[in-house]
Design a protein around this motif. Sequence first.
Motif, PDB file in Angstrom:
ATOM      1  N   VAL A 196      37.874  39.629  65.624  1.00 48.62           N
ATOM      2  CA  VAL A 196      37.366  39.314  64.282  1.00 48.62           C
ATOM      3  C   VAL A 196      38.361  39.770  63.224  1.00 48.62           C
ATOM      4  O   VAL A 196      38.627  39.056  62.242  1.00 48.62           O
ATOM      5  CB  VAL A 196      35.985  39.969  64.058  1.00 48.62           C
ATOM      6  N   SER A 197      38.942  40.960  63.403  1.00 48.04           N
ATOM      7  CA  SER A 197      39.943  41.465  62.462  1.00 48.04           C
ATOM      8  C   SER A 197      41.150  40.532  62.404  1.00 48.04           C
ATOM      9  O   SER A 197      41.684  40.241  61.325  1.00 48.04           O
ATOM     10  CB  SER A 197      40.376  42.869  62.869  1.00 48.04           C
ATOM     11  N   LEU A 198      41.588  40.029  63.583  1.00 45.12           N
ATOM     12  CA  LEU A 198      42.706  39.085  63.642  1.00 45.12           C
ATOM     13  C   LEU A 198      42.366  37.807  62.878  1.00 45.12           C
ATOM     14  O   LEU A 198      43.181  37.303  62.086  1.00 45.12           O
ATOM     15  CB  LEU A 198      43.024  38.754  65.097  1.00 45.12           C
ATOM     16  N   TYR A 199      41.173  37.269  63.121  1.00 43.14           N
ATOM     17  CA  TYR A 199      40.762  36.037  62.455  1.00 43.14           C
ATOM     18  C   TYR A 199      40.717  36.215  60.933  1.00 43.14           C
ATOM     19  O   TYR A 199      41.112  35.322  60.179  1.00 43.14           O
ATOM     20  CB  TYR A 199      39.393  35.593  62.968  1.00 43.14           C
ATOM     21  N   ILE A 200      40.230  37.369  60.484  1.00 40.69           N
ATOM     22  CA  ILE A 200      40.172  37.614  59.041  1.00 40.69           C
ATOM     23  C   ILE A 200      41.581  37.728  58.470  1.00 40.69           C
ATOM     24  O   ILE A 200      41.874  37.202  57.385  1.00 40.69           O
ATOM     25  CB  ILE A 200      39.349  38.885  58.747  1.00 40.69           C
ATOM     26  N   ASP A 201      42.490  38.393  59.203  1.00 43.85           N
ATOM     27  CA  ASP A 201      43.882  38.499  58.746  1.00 43.85           C
ATOM     28  C   ASP A 201      44.543  37.126  58.653  1.00 43.85           C
ATOM     29  O   ASP A 201      45.279  36.842  57.695  1.00 43.85           O
ATOM     30  CB  ASP A 201      44.685  39.393  59.702  1.00 43.85           C
ATOM     31  N   ILE A 202      44.261  36.261  59.666  1.00 42.15           N
ATOM     32  CA  ILE A 202      44.803  34.898  59.625  1.00 42.15           C
ATOM     33  C   ILE A 202      44.237  34.147  58.426  1.00 42.15           C
ATOM     34  O   ILE A 202      44.961  33.452  57.703  1.00 42.15           O
ATOM     35  CB  ILE A 202      44.484  34.149  60.936  1.00 42.15           C
ATOM     36  N   GLY A 203      42.933  34.312  58.193  1.00 45.82           N
ATOM     37  CA  GLY A 203      42.300  33.655  57.052  1.00 45.82           C
ATOM     38  C   GLY A 203      42.899  34.100  55.734  1.00 45.82           C
ATOM     39  O   GLY A 203      43.150  33.280  54.837  1.00 45.82           O
ATOM     40  N   LYS A 204      43.161  35.408  55.607  1.00 42.63           N
ATOM     41  CA  LYS A 204      43.781  35.937  54.386  1.00 42.63           C
ATOM     42  C   LYS A 204      45.177  35.346  54.180  1.00 42.63           C
ATOM     43  O   LYS A 204      45.542  34.941  53.064  1.00 42.63           O
ATOM     44  CB  LYS A 204      43.876  37.466  54.468  1.00 42.63           C
ATOM     45  N   ALA A 205      45.953  35.306  55.265  1.00 40.52           N
ATOM     46  CA  ALA A 205      47.320  34.790  55.166  1.00 40.52           C
ATOM     47  C   ALA A 205      47.327  33.326  54.731  1.00 40.52           C
ATOM     48  O   ALA A 205      48.144  32.916  53.893  1.00 40.52           O
ATOM     49  CB  ALA A 205      48.030  34.951  56.511  1.00 40.52           C
ATOM     50  N   ILE A 206      46.416  32.544  55.283  1.00 40.98           N
ATOM     51  CA  ILE A 206      46.335  31.124  54.914  1.00 40.98           C
ATOM     52  C   ILE A 206      45.923  30.975  53.453  1.00 40.98           C
ATOM     53  O   ILE A 206      46.486  30.151  52.708  1.00 40.98           O
ATOM     54  CB  ILE A 206      45.348  30.390  55.835  1.00 40.98           C
ATOM     55  N   LEU A 207      44.946  31.776  53.026  1.00 38.98           N
ATOM     56  CA  LEU A 207      44.508  31.715  51.625  1.00 38.98           C
ATOM     57  C   LEU A 207      45.651  32.061  50.676  1.00 38.98           C
ATOM     58  O   LEU A 207      45.842  31.421  49.635  1.00 38.98           O
ATOM     59  CB  LEU A 207      43.332  32.677  51.408  1.00 38.98           C
ATOM     60  N   GLU A 208      46.411  33.113  51.037  1.00 42.94           N
ATOM     61  CA  GLU A 208      47.526  33.532  50.183  1.00 42.94           C
ATOM     62  C   GLU A 208      48.571  32.434  50.057  1.00 42.94           C
ATOM     63  O   GLU A 208      49.071  32.145  48.963  1.00 42.94           O
ATOM     64  CB  GLU A 208      48.155  34.798  50.750  1.00 42.94           C
ATOM     65  N   ARG A 209      48.926  31.795  51.180  1.00 40.39           N
ATOM     66  CA  ARG A 209      49.932  30.723  51.144  1.00 40.39           C
ATOM     67  C   ARG A 209      49.406  29.501  50.401  1.00 40.39           C
ATOM     68  O   ARG A 209      50.138  28.836  49.675  1.00 40.39           O
ATOM     69  CB  ARG A 209      50.331  30.316  52.571  1.00 40.39           C
ATOM     70  N   ARG A 210      48.134  29.224  50.617  1.00 44.16           N
ATOM     71  CA  ARG A 210      47.547  28.077  49.927  1.00 44.16           C
ATOM     72  C   ARG A 210      47.581  28.274  48.425  1.00 44.16           C
ATOM     73  O   ARG A 210      47.954  27.371  47.666  1.00 44.16           O
ATOM     74  CB  ARG A 210      46.097  27.870  50.386  1.00 44.16           C
ATOM     75  N   ASP A 211      47.192  29.479  47.961  1.00 42.30           N
ATOM     76  CA  ASP A 211      47.127  29.743  46.527  1.00 42.30           C
ATOM     77  C   ASP A 211      48.523  29.906  45.912  1.00 42.30           C
ATOM     78  O   ASP A 211      48.780  29.427  44.801  1.00 42.30           O
ATOM     79  CB  ASP A 211      46.295  31.010  46.263  1.00 42.30           C
ATOM     80  N   ALA A 212      49.424  30.598  46.633  1.00 40.13           N
ATOM     81  CA  ALA A 212      50.744  30.895  46.059  1.00 40.13           C
ATOM     82  C   ALA A 212      51.732  29.744  46.216  1.00 40.13           C
ATOM     83  O   ALA A 212      52.549  29.483  45.333  1.00 40.13           O
ATOM     84  CB  ALA A 212      51.315  32.163  46.705  1.00 40.13           C
ATOM     85  N   GLU A 213      51.644  29.048  47.348  1.00 36.62           N
ATOM     86  CA  GLU A 213      52.668  28.050  47.637  1.00 36.62           C
ATOM     87  C   GLU A 213      52.105  26.650  47.829  1.00 36.62           C
ATOM     88  O   GLU A 213      52.850  25.726  48.155  1.00 36.62           O
ATOM     89  CB  GLU A 213      53.452  28.478  48.892  1.00 36.62           C
ATOM     90  N   GLY A 214      50.807  26.526  47.639  1.00 37.93           N
ATOM     91  CA  GLY A 214      50.191  25.202  47.700  1.00 37.93           C
ATOM     92  C   GLY A 214      50.166  24.564  49.067  1.00 37.93           C
ATOM     93  O   GLY A 214      50.254  23.336  49.198  1.00 37.93           O
ATOM     94  N   TRP A 215      50.019  25.379  50.115  1.00 43.62           N
ATOM     95  CA  TRP A 215      49.954  24.816  51.461  1.00 43.62           C
ATOM     96  C   TRP A 215      48.739  23.895  51.594  1.00 43.62           C
ATOM     97  O   TRP A 215      47.624  24.253  51.217  1.00 43.62           O
ATOM     98  CB  TRP A 215      49.847  25.934  52.496  1.00 43.62           C
ATOM     99  N   GLY A 216      48.961  22.718  52.159  1.00 39.54           N
ATOM    100  CA  GLY A 216      47.878  21.765  52.336  1.00 39.54           C
ATOM    101  C   GLY A 216      47.373  21.725  53.766  1.00 39.54           C
ATOM    102  O   GLY A 216      47.805  22.498  54.630  1.00 39.54           O
ATOM    103  N   THR A 217      46.474  20.766  54.034  1.00 43.13           N
ATOM    104  CA  THR A 217      45.819  20.664  55.338  1.00 43.13           C
ATOM    105  C   THR A 217      46.819  20.399  56.459  1.00 43.13           C
ATOM    106  O   THR A 217      46.718  20.975  57.552  1.00 43.13           O
ATOM    107  CB  THR A 217      44.771  19.534  55.309  1.00 43.13           C
TER     108      THR A 217
END
Length: 345
Positions: free
Chosen positions: A40-61
């Motif tokens: 669960v901790s790994l999944y949350i860390d992955i989720g955080k990393a994706i959110l950060e890239r999406r917000d900062a660098e506009g990563w799409g689907t």
Amino acid sequence: MKNDKIALLPQGYDDLLKDLKARVHKARMSAALAANAELVSLYIDIGKAILERRDAEGWGTKIIERLGNDLRVAFPGIKGFSPRNFRYMRQLAQICAETPILQQVVAKLPWGHTITLVEKLKADNERLWYGLQAIEHGWSRAVLQIQIETGLHERQTQLPKVSNFKKRLPEAQSEMALEVLKDPYIFDFFSVGEKAHERDIERGLVRHITEFLLELGSGFSYVGKQVHLEVAGEDFYLDLLFYHLKLRCYVVIELKAGAFKPEYAGKLNFYCSAVDDMLRHENDNPTIGLLLCKEKNGLLAEYALRDMNKALAVSDYKLTRAIPENLKPSLPTVEDIERELHQEN
């Protein structure tokens, strides 16, 4: 020869074996919980990393899908890197950032339970409540879904409950009894018409006693239906009788196919007195009565209970559709429920 070897076992061998088995079981459970918490901790860390890239660098689907594919190739033995699961990881990371205590709760739940909390509920306080209940009572994912769909949180914690428990029970037992009580009860597991008679409803409940126990909640142990009592040479029959393993008392349940009437309270009060005299053990707490009616007028019920000397409550019940076939195998049996409750106590 085999019997000779058994006879030569030293004194205390059986006790040691039992102790070691318990330790191995505990260690395996601890390891499983630790592994789940890490996942669960790994999944949350992955989720955080994706959110950060999406917000900062506009990563799409498409970039996120590519990331999942590359992770699946790198770790072929690990499941969970699908685009859909990535979406749950992002949602969970965002939820836990807003309500950090949720991470401690979902760390103790299988990932499928966590997906259900994320998908089926909108409010974090409800996710927290259902998560804690699932941990305490060992709900399967199917049971968790049923409890959410029937609004258990609202029925057990938010809606006003009609009872005289606070006047008739010690404070600690009163609080526990009120926590146990629901209003309304949802009998969502058998099909009877809206004009069903009390005996039809009773037969339906007993025929599906596993699901009925599930709806009543943790702690109820089934004693019987139409339980015979003889008082002053007259015969009386209790609709349903249970014993609550945490409240340590009998619970008499009377079913009424129509609306609540004040005279029902007097009859239930009488039944509770009879059970106390005839069935109650000296170490049991006083018997509690629960009237289940098709509908009730709250003020009328409050007046009827006010001066009764036994602890009584009145709740509505609703008859709805049957539980889907695919969920039925996931429901515990009566034996499973009673075994679990005895272990808890």
